[in-house]
Design a protein around this motif. Structure first.
Motif, PDB file in Angstrom:
ATOM      1  N   GLY A  31      38.335  22.424  36.245  1.00  0.00           N
ATOM      2  CA  GLY A  31      36.929  22.015  36.307  1.00  0.00           C
ATOM      3  C   GLY A  31      36.399  22.001  37.730  1.00  0.00           C
ATOM      4  O   GLY A  31      35.274  22.441  37.994  1.00  0.00           O
ATOM      5  N   GLU A  32      37.225  21.483  38.668  1.00  0.00           N
ATOM      6  CA  GLU A  32      36.801  21.440  40.067  1.00  0.00           C
ATOM      7  C   GLU A  32      36.690  22.841  40.654  1.00  0.00           C
ATOM      8  O   GLU A  32      35.759  23.140  41.405  1.00  0.00           O
ATOM      9  CB  GLU A  32      37.786  20.605  40.881  1.00  0.00           C
ATOM     10  N   LEU A  33      37.637  23.720  40.313  1.00  0.00           N
ATOM     11  CA  LEU A  33      37.560  25.096  40.776  1.00  0.00           C
ATOM     12  C   LEU A  33      36.310  25.787  40.242  1.00  0.00           C
ATOM     13  O   LEU A  33      35.657  26.556  40.954  1.00  0.00           O
ATOM     14  CB  LEU A  33      38.808  25.878  40.368  1.00  0.00           C
ATOM     15  N   ARG A  39      40.495  31.260  41.733  1.00  0.00           N
ATOM     16  CA  ARG A  39      40.704  31.372  43.184  1.00  0.00           C
ATOM     17  C   ARG A  39      40.311  32.760  43.680  1.00  0.00           C
ATOM     18  O   ARG A  39      39.726  32.901  44.758  1.00  0.00           O
ATOM     19  CB  ARG A  39      42.154  31.084  43.526  1.00  0.00           C
ATOM     20  N   ALA A  40      40.623  33.776  42.909  1.00  0.00           N
ATOM     21  CA  ALA A  40      40.241  35.145  43.301  1.00  0.00           C
ATOM     22  C   ALA A  40      38.720  35.296  43.307  1.00  0.00           C
ATOM     23  O   ALA A  40      38.152  35.933  44.209  1.00  0.00           O
ATOM     24  CB  ALA A  40      40.880  36.158  42.343  1.00  0.00           C
ATOM     25  N   ALA A  62      44.390  31.091  34.753  1.00  0.00           N
ATOM     26  CA  ALA A  62      42.968  30.778  34.911  1.00  0.00           C
ATOM     27  C   ALA A  62      42.695  30.283  36.330  1.00  0.00           C
ATOM     28  O   ALA A  62      41.686  30.661  36.946  1.00  0.00           O
ATOM     29  CB  ALA A  62      42.539  29.732  33.890  1.00  0.00           C
ATOM     30  N   ARG A  63      43.586  29.460  36.857  1.00  0.00           N
ATOM     31  CA  ARG A  63      43.431  28.943  38.217  1.00  0.00           C
ATOM     32  C   ARG A  63      43.475  30.095  39.235  1.00  0.00           C
ATOM     33  O   ARG A  63      42.661  30.162  40.151  1.00  0.00           O
ATOM     34  CB  ARG A  63      44.533  27.926  38.503  1.00  0.00           C
ATOM     35  N   ASN A  64      44.423  31.020  39.049  1.00  0.00           N
ATOM     36  CA  ASN A  64      44.525  32.173  39.946  1.00  0.00           C
ATOM     37  C   ASN A  64      43.268  33.042  39.868  1.00  0.00           C
ATOM     38  O   ASN A  64      42.787  33.545  40.882  1.00  0.00           O
ATOM     39  CB  ASN A  64      45.763  33.006  39.611  1.00  0.00           C
ATOM     40  N   ALA A  66      37.398  33.510  46.408  1.00  0.00           N
ATOM     41  CA  ALA A  66      37.666  34.292  47.618  1.00  0.00           C
ATOM     42  C   ALA A  66      36.680  35.457  47.740  1.00  0.00           C
ATOM     43  O   ALA A  66      36.178  35.752  48.826  1.00  0.00           O
ATOM     44  CB  ALA A  66      39.102  34.813  47.602  1.00  0.00           C
ATOM     45  N   ARG A  67      36.380  36.127  46.623  1.00  0.00           N
ATOM     46  CA  ARG A  67      35.441  37.245  46.641  1.00  0.00           C
ATOM     47  C   ARG A  67      34.047  36.768  47.051  1.00  0.00           C
ATOM     48  O   ARG A  67      33.387  37.379  47.897  1.00  0.00           O
ATOM     49  CB  ARG A  67      35.376  37.921  45.276  1.00  0.00           C
ATOM     50  N   ILE A  68      33.595  35.644  46.497  1.00  0.00           N
ATOM     51  CA  ILE A  68      32.267  35.121  46.823  1.00  0.00           C
ATOM     52  C   ILE A  68      32.211  34.694  48.283  1.00  0.00           C
ATOM     53  O   ILE A  68      31.225  34.942  48.983  1.00  0.00           O
ATOM     54  CB  ILE A  68      31.890  33.962  45.880  1.00  0.00           C
ATOM     55  N   GLU A  69      33.276  34.066  48.792  1.00  0.00           N
ATOM     56  CA  GLU A  69      33.298  33.657  50.196  1.00  0.00           C
ATOM     57  C   GLU A  69      33.264  34.871  51.121  1.00  0.00           C
ATOM     58  O   GLU A  69      32.608  34.841  52.160  1.00  0.00           O
ATOM     59  CB  GLU A  69      34.532  32.810  50.477  1.00  0.00           C
TER      60      GLU A  69
END
Length: 160
Positions: free
Chosen positions: A68-70, A29-30, A24-26, A33-36
């Protein structure tokens, strides 16, 4: 499966199972990264530049973010992306209107007396300005001789 394949399969090191939280964390993060990448592309594709909305951040040093923070980071970036897309669409519409106005100014200068556009209105870099002015000063204004005057560009920088 033959005996040799079975032995080779037994000798391979076991693949570590990815914990659900790590997966879920990975995934988060993906998504981040896509939104950024989309935000960076949008910022580079617009001119003049749209104001960048800086995310509120509290610098507490390096750390590993929890799920939650992610999710909060992802949601904040998604909101910024939505706002930036709307601003870019609005800017593109204004620039298209300005280009259409410039075309109408060239076709019928007397109907657009004293109208002034600059390159930033058109989405172009530089300091060029387009203004409908009388052709021969006061005489041209009285006679109805109007033209589109294109400025020579940026003014010179004068020292103190």
């Amino acid at each position: 499966m033959s005996a040799i394949e079975h032995i080779a399969h037994e000798l391979r090191p076991p693949q570590p199972a990815v914990a659900p939280e790590r997966a879920a964390r990975n995934d988060l993060r993906a998504q981040i990264a896509r939104i950024e990448r989309e935000l960076a592309h949008l910022a580079a594709a617009t001119y003049p530049r749209l104001s960048q909305l800086a995310p509120p951040s509290v610098c507490r040093g390096p750390r590993v973010l929890g799920l939650g923070e992610l999710e909060r980071v992802r949601d904040g970036l998604a909101e910024r992306l939505t706002i930036q897309r709307a601003a870019a669409a609005e800017q593109a519409a204004r620039q298209a209107d300005a280009r259409a106005l410039l075309e109408r100014m060239y076709l019928d200068p007397p109907a657009h007396r004293r109208v002034r556009l600059v390159n930033a209105d058109l989405g172009l870099p530089g300091c060029t300005a387009y203004e409908v002015v009388p052709r021969a000063g006061v005489v041209g204004m009285l006679a109805g001789w109007w033209q589109v005057k294109v400025s020579s560009g940026c003014p010179l920088a004068w020292g103190p």
